[in-house]
Design a protein around this motif. Sequence first.
Motif, PDB file in Angstrom:
ATOM      1  N   VAL A 276     -13.143 -16.745  14.419  1.00 28.68           N
ATOM      2  CA  VAL A 276     -12.039 -15.977  13.846  1.00 28.68           C
ATOM      3  C   VAL A 276     -12.603 -14.615  13.444  1.00 28.68           C
ATOM      4  CG1 VAL A 276     -10.306 -15.791  12.035  1.00 28.68           C
ATOM      5  CG2 VAL A 276     -10.882 -18.048  12.980  1.00 28.68           C
ATOM      6  N   MET A 277     -12.042 -13.559  14.011  1.00 29.17           N
ATOM      7  CA  MET A 277     -12.500 -12.202  13.704  1.00 29.17           C
ATOM      8  C   MET A 277     -11.306 -11.378  13.230  1.00 29.17           C
ATOM      9  SD  MET A 277     -14.521  -9.450  16.134  1.00 29.17           S
ATOM     10  CE  MET A 277     -13.106  -9.210  17.215  1.00 29.17           C
ATOM     11  N   TYR A 278     -11.518 -10.545  12.209  1.00 26.15           N
ATOM     12  CA  TYR A 278     -10.425  -9.742  11.685  1.00 26.15           C
ATOM     13  C   TYR A 278     -10.942  -8.394  11.199  1.00 26.15           C
ATOM     14  CZ  TYR A 278     -12.267 -10.846   7.068  1.00 26.15           C
ATOM     15  OH  TYR A 278     -13.089 -10.952   5.982  1.00 26.15           O
ATOM     16  N   LYS A 279     -10.024  -7.431  11.130  1.00 25.65           N
ATOM     17  CA  LYS A 279     -10.325  -6.119  10.552  1.00 25.65           C
ATOM     18  C   LYS A 279      -9.031  -5.540  10.011  1.00 25.65           C
ATOM     19  CE  LYS A 279     -12.550  -1.664  11.420  1.00 25.65           C
ATOM     20  NZ  LYS A 279     -13.289  -0.826  12.420  1.00 25.65           N
ATOM     21  N   TRP A 280      -9.080  -5.030   8.785  1.00 26.75           N
ATOM     22  CA  TRP A 280      -7.911  -4.473   8.125  1.00 26.75           C
ATOM     23  C   TRP A 280      -8.319  -3.167   7.460  1.00 26.75           C
ATOM     24  CZ3 TRP A 280      -5.343  -6.453   3.008  1.00 26.75           C
ATOM     25  CH2 TRP A 280      -4.129  -5.790   2.825  1.00 26.75           C
ATOM     26  N   VAL A 281      -7.651  -2.085   7.848  1.00 23.89           N
ATOM     27  CA  VAL A 281      -7.924  -0.760   7.299  1.00 23.89           C
ATOM     28  C   VAL A 281      -6.746  -0.357   6.414  1.00 23.89           C
ATOM     29  CG1 VAL A 281      -8.444   1.648   7.814  1.00 23.89           C
ATOM     30  CG2 VAL A 281      -9.230  -0.146   9.368  1.00 23.89           C
ATOM     31  N   ILE A 282      -7.035  -0.091   5.149  1.00 23.96           N
ATOM     32  CA  ILE A 282      -6.000   0.228   4.168  1.00 23.96           C
ATOM     33  C   ILE A 282      -6.039   1.724   3.875  1.00 23.96           C
ATOM     34  CG2 ILE A 282      -5.096  -0.281   1.866  1.00 23.96           C
ATOM     35  CD1 ILE A 282      -6.677  -2.926   2.002  1.00 23.96           C
ATOM     36  N   ARG A 283      -4.967   2.427   4.243  1.00 22.40           N
ATOM     37  CA  ARG A 283      -4.822   3.867   3.987  1.00 22.40           C
ATOM     38  C   ARG A 283      -6.004   4.680   4.515  1.00 22.40           C
ATOM     39  NH1 ARG A 283      -0.549   5.062   0.774  1.00 22.40           N
ATOM     40  NH2 ARG A 283       0.408   3.318  -0.392  1.00 22.40           N
ATOM     41  N   ASP A 284      -6.626   4.171   5.564  1.00 24.49           N
ATOM     42  CA  ASP A 284      -7.753   4.839   6.205  1.00 24.49           C
ATOM     43  C   ASP A 284      -8.908   5.103   5.232  1.00 24.49           C
ATOM     44  OD1 ASP A 284      -8.850   5.716   8.608  1.00 24.49           O
ATOM     45  OD2 ASP A 284      -8.458   7.826   8.122  1.00 24.49           O
ATOM     46  N   ILE A 285      -8.982   4.296   4.171  1.00 27.73           N
ATOM     47  CA  ILE A 285     -10.049   4.459   3.177  1.00 27.73           C
ATOM     48  C   ILE A 285     -10.826   3.163   2.971  1.00 27.73           C
ATOM     49  CG2 ILE A 285     -10.548   4.973   0.754  1.00 27.73           C
ATOM     50  CD1 ILE A 285      -8.131   6.793   0.721  1.00 27.73           C
ATOM     51  N   VAL A 286     -10.115   2.052   2.801  1.00 30.59           N
ATOM     52  CA  VAL A 286     -10.738   0.753   2.554  1.00 30.59           C
ATOM     53  C   VAL A 286     -10.719  -0.061   3.846  1.00 30.59           C
ATOM     54  CG1 VAL A 286     -10.633  -1.374   1.221  1.00 30.59           C
ATOM     55  CG2 VAL A 286     -10.004   0.799   0.144  1.00 30.59           C
ATOM     56  N   VAL A 287     -11.863  -0.649   4.183  1.00 25.19           N
ATOM     57  CA  VAL A 287     -11.987  -1.460   5.399  1.00 25.19           C
ATOM     58  C   VAL A 287     -12.479  -2.857   5.023  1.00 25.19           C
ATOM     59  CG1 VAL A 287     -13.038  -1.673   7.678  1.00 25.19           C
ATOM     60  CG2 VAL A 287     -12.554   0.603   6.738  1.00 25.19           C
ATOM     61  N   VAL A 288     -11.688  -3.862   5.377  1.00 21.60           N
ATOM     62  CA  VAL A 288     -12.067  -5.257   5.173  1.00 21.60           C
ATOM     63  C   VAL A 288     -12.207  -5.887   6.549  1.00 21.60           C
ATOM     64  CG1 VAL A 288     -11.468  -7.444   4.093  1.00 21.60           C
ATOM     65  CG2 VAL A 288     -10.727  -5.300   3.036  1.00 21.60           C
ATOM     66  N   GLU A 289     -13.371  -6.481   6.849  1.00 24.80           N
ATOM     67  CA  GLU A 289     -13.573  -7.051   8.177  1.00 24.80           C
ATOM     68  C   GLU A 289     -14.550  -8.215   8.121  1.00 24.80           C
ATOM     69  OE1 GLU A 289     -15.535  -4.384  10.962  1.00 24.80           O
ATOM     70  OE2 GLU A 289     -16.331  -3.222   9.279  1.00 24.80           O
TER      71      GLU A 289
END
Length: 244
Positions: free
Chosen positions: A169-182
């Motif tokens: 399971v692979m994921y990546k989430w970019v919040i407002r182009d500032i915070v990156v969760v992956e």
Amino acid sequence: MMNRIVALLAVLCCSLSCLAQFSDSTYYFLKYASTGSINHTKDGNSYLLNNAFAFKISKEKVSLNASASYVYGKQDHNPTNDDLSAALDFNLYNDNRKFYYWGLANYDKSLSLKINNRFQGGLGVGYDVIHRPNATLNLSNGILFENSDLFLKDTIPDVYHTFRNSFRVMYKWVIRDIVVVEGSNYLQNSLSNGSDIIIKTSNSLSLKLRSWLLLTAAVTYNKLNRTDRENLLITYGITMEKYF
């Protein structure tokens, strides 16, 4: 085992040479992360350094990924980690880039997990459940052949091979182009021994300081049932990445 490493590098070089001939629609991605932790007290000292490198070449229907990481740590002058991992994989996509086929070759050596040498290679399929500029969720599954040289109870040699089912399971989430969760999380179980299971997880939270520079906190966990060993790494540091 050295022959396998040489072959892996040869395949990588040939693949890079071929992909370099692609048109301008080909893009490249380079990433380097250096994280770690240091603890100094009156009673003792410990430190951990984790360096990771990734390179990707991608075109409309094919991508090639190369990565490597090295973890080294000591506690009171005694080594706790001397862990090396290198991988090469490719993806072949269908027309809508949702469904794809993948191939993988991976080499590991780990003091903390008691892996003297381990080679894995195999094929499988994957699917992008979510694929947007700011969010990705990917599921993949396949079969790996593994050849391992381990230590049981720290000193007993264990050389064996097996076939494994590998689920990721692979994921990546970019919040407002500032915070990156992956993160990438693997479950690999032997097809011939139900108690022979490998768990690998790597998850991070990053804050973008510049378009190419991030402040990163990462949690990595590995468990190898066959050697009854596990490690948990919590580190912080910087990540540099660049698309070109």
